[in-house]
Design an enzyme around this catalytic site. Structure first.
Site, PDB file in Angstrom:
ATOM      1  CB  ILE A  22      -0.885   0.034   1.279  1.00 19.92           C
ATOM      2  CG1 ILE A  22      -1.789  -1.208   1.376  1.00 19.92           C
ATOM      3  CG2 ILE A  22      -1.697   1.336   1.360  1.00 19.92           C
ATOM      4  CD1 ILE A  22      -2.864  -1.310   0.300  1.00 19.92           C
ATOM      5  CG  HIS A  23       2.822   3.101  -3.167  1.00 22.04           C
ATOM      6  ND1 HIS A  23       2.309   2.080  -3.922  1.00 22.04           N
ATOM      7  CD2 HIS A  23       3.131   4.093  -4.029  1.00 22.04           C
ATOM      8  CE1 HIS A  23       2.312   2.436  -5.192  1.00 22.04           C
ATOM      9  NE2 HIS A  23       2.804   3.646  -5.297  1.00 22.04           N
ATOM     10  NE  ARG A  24      -1.404   3.781  -7.263  1.00 14.83           N
ATOM     11  CZ  ARG A  24      -0.380   4.146  -8.022  1.00 14.83           C
ATOM     12  NH1 ARG A  24       0.087   5.366  -7.962  1.00 14.83           N
ATOM     13  NH2 ARG A  24       0.176   3.302  -8.849  1.00 14.83           N
ATOM     14  CG  ASP A  63      -1.836   1.238  -3.062  1.00 15.98           C
ATOM     15  OD1 ASP A  63      -0.722   0.731  -3.245  1.00 15.98           O
ATOM     16  OD2 ASP A  63      -2.029   2.172  -2.252  1.00 15.98           O
ATOM     17  NE  ARG A  95       3.008   8.635  -1.042  1.00 12.95           N
ATOM     18  CZ  ARG A  95       2.900   9.965  -1.142  1.00 12.95           C
ATOM     19  NH1 ARG A  95       2.223  10.648  -0.264  1.00 12.95           N
ATOM     20  NH2 ARG A  95       3.462  10.602  -2.131  1.00 12.95           N
TER      21      ARG A  95
END
Ligand code: UD1
Length: 346
Positions: free
Chosen positions: A199-201, A272, A232
């Site tokens: 998950i990074h968006r 994502d 992030r």
């Protein structure tokens, strides 16, 4: 032919690795690293594992707000392009490094070649969508991975210079397929069965409610979930004062071979990421996409990918869907060679 390649973020190292080999047989490549990703586990490990040549120029731009980061790259890249006067500037994907490279070149009247042209999410609040739309509109060479991408460009009036070449990430996967192993998974402290996740968006991490819903989705999976953590996301967890659910094992950011070993041996990938939605199918693992849309509808149509947003029940239901017998059509190797042939034949 002098080709100046601009890379800066993880997925670009992976894509450029596939093109760089064939390209260097016919052209002089000048490799520029913007420094968007700078930690060694976000950058150097990919150069080592994929045998990417040392960058000729390192801009060391680092992190900043979007305008400042892109602006610093733009100014620095202009100087580099003026110094080297390449015949083509090659950019990959949809990051701030992509846009800066494309804009710097276009302003100097140097043809831009965009690898992974024509992808669209139709979400104008996604920085990546802004980057890819603008990059496509200043590019002279538009190398599309799918026929859907070709169609999307046509809808925006772009038909000149458009080439359906396939997905260079299929070439990247073939570069390391033989090195994938379950031993690497064990070395990360995991045993099968498990789910892999990334998950990074920004749209999933910056808003507390969305990130909370994603944590609940992971908590609802009847599996251990291994998640190599993007900086992030790590920062967002601290900022929102959230804790990982008990079934989640947090790992350091993974190199390419570890990441794909992790995905290949997983029951399912929850992500994502754009790239991993395809890479999972290429290594035979189905994918659950934690977004409301995808730039890769072919992965959904072929049964490899289910787009669930943050709907935990839909994610659990997707676990029971059968794994397709064959990989999605059109995602085989050969794109990198086709790109180089087209450029060399110009
Ligand atoms: C960028 C791309 C995204 C791509 C992703 C791959 C943009 C707008 N987004 O997102 O399309 O999927 O790369 O990972 O270009 N950071 C570190 N160490 C690093 C790199 C970043 O700590 O080596 C931190 C930064 O300080 C920042 C955060 O991670 O706070 C995000 O980095 P940034 O480059 O802004 O975008 P990504 O989320 O990585």
């Amino acid at each position: 032919m002098n080709v100046l390649t601009v890379v800066g973020a993880r997925p670009q190292f992976i894509k450029a690795a596939a093109v760089s080999g064939p390209l260097r047989r016919v052209a002089n490549e000048i490799l520029v690293h913007t420094g968007q990703h700078y930690d060694s586990d976000m950058s150097a490990v990919f150069f080592d594992e994929l045998g990417i040549p040392e960058p000729d120029i390192h801009l060391e731009v680092g992190s900043a707000s979007h305008g400042a980061q892109t602006g610093r790259m733009l100014e620095a890249l202009e100087g580099v392009i003026v110094d080297h006067r390449p015949d083509v500037v090659m950019v990959y994907g949809d990051t701030n490094s992509t846009l800066a490279g494309a804009l710097a070149a276009a302003k100097l009247n140097i043809p831009v070649a965009h690898v992974e042209a024509g992808l669209r999410s139709d979400r104008h609040d996604m920085p990546e969508e802004v980057n890819r739309v603008l990059t496509d509109h200043v590019s002279e060479w538009l190398f599309c991975p799918t026929s859907n991408a070709v169609d999307r460009l046509a809808l925006e009036g772009i038909t000149d210079g458009v080439h359906l070449v396939g997905d260079v990430m299929a070439d990247s996967v073939e570069m390391i397929r033989g090195r994938l192993s379950v031993d690497r998974v064990h070395a990360l402290g995991l045993q099968k069965p498990y789910a892999a996740a990334t998950i990074h968006r920004a749209e999933n991490t910056d808003d507390a409610n969305t990130l909370r819903a994603i944590l609940e989705l992971l908590a609802g999976l009847p599996l251990t979930v291994a998640i190599p953590i993007h900086p992030r996301t790590a920062a967002a967890m601290t900022r929102h004062e959230f804790e990982w659910p008990p079934n989640v094992t947090v790992l350091e950011p993974a190199g390419y071979i570890d990441m794909l070993s992790l995905v290949a041996n997983a029951e399912v990938l929850v992500t994502d990421s754009g790239g991993l939605q395809k890479e999972s199918a290429m290594v035979g693992t189905r994918c659950i996409t934690v977004r409301n849309e995808t730039e890769w509808p072919e992965t959904v149509a072929s049964g490899w990918n289910t787009v669930v947003g943050t709907d935990a029940a839909a994610a659990v239901a997707a676990l029971d869907s059968p794994v397709p017998a064959s990989p999605p059509a059109g995602f085989g190797p050969g794109a990198a060679e086709r790109i180089v042939e087209l450029l060399a034949g110009a």
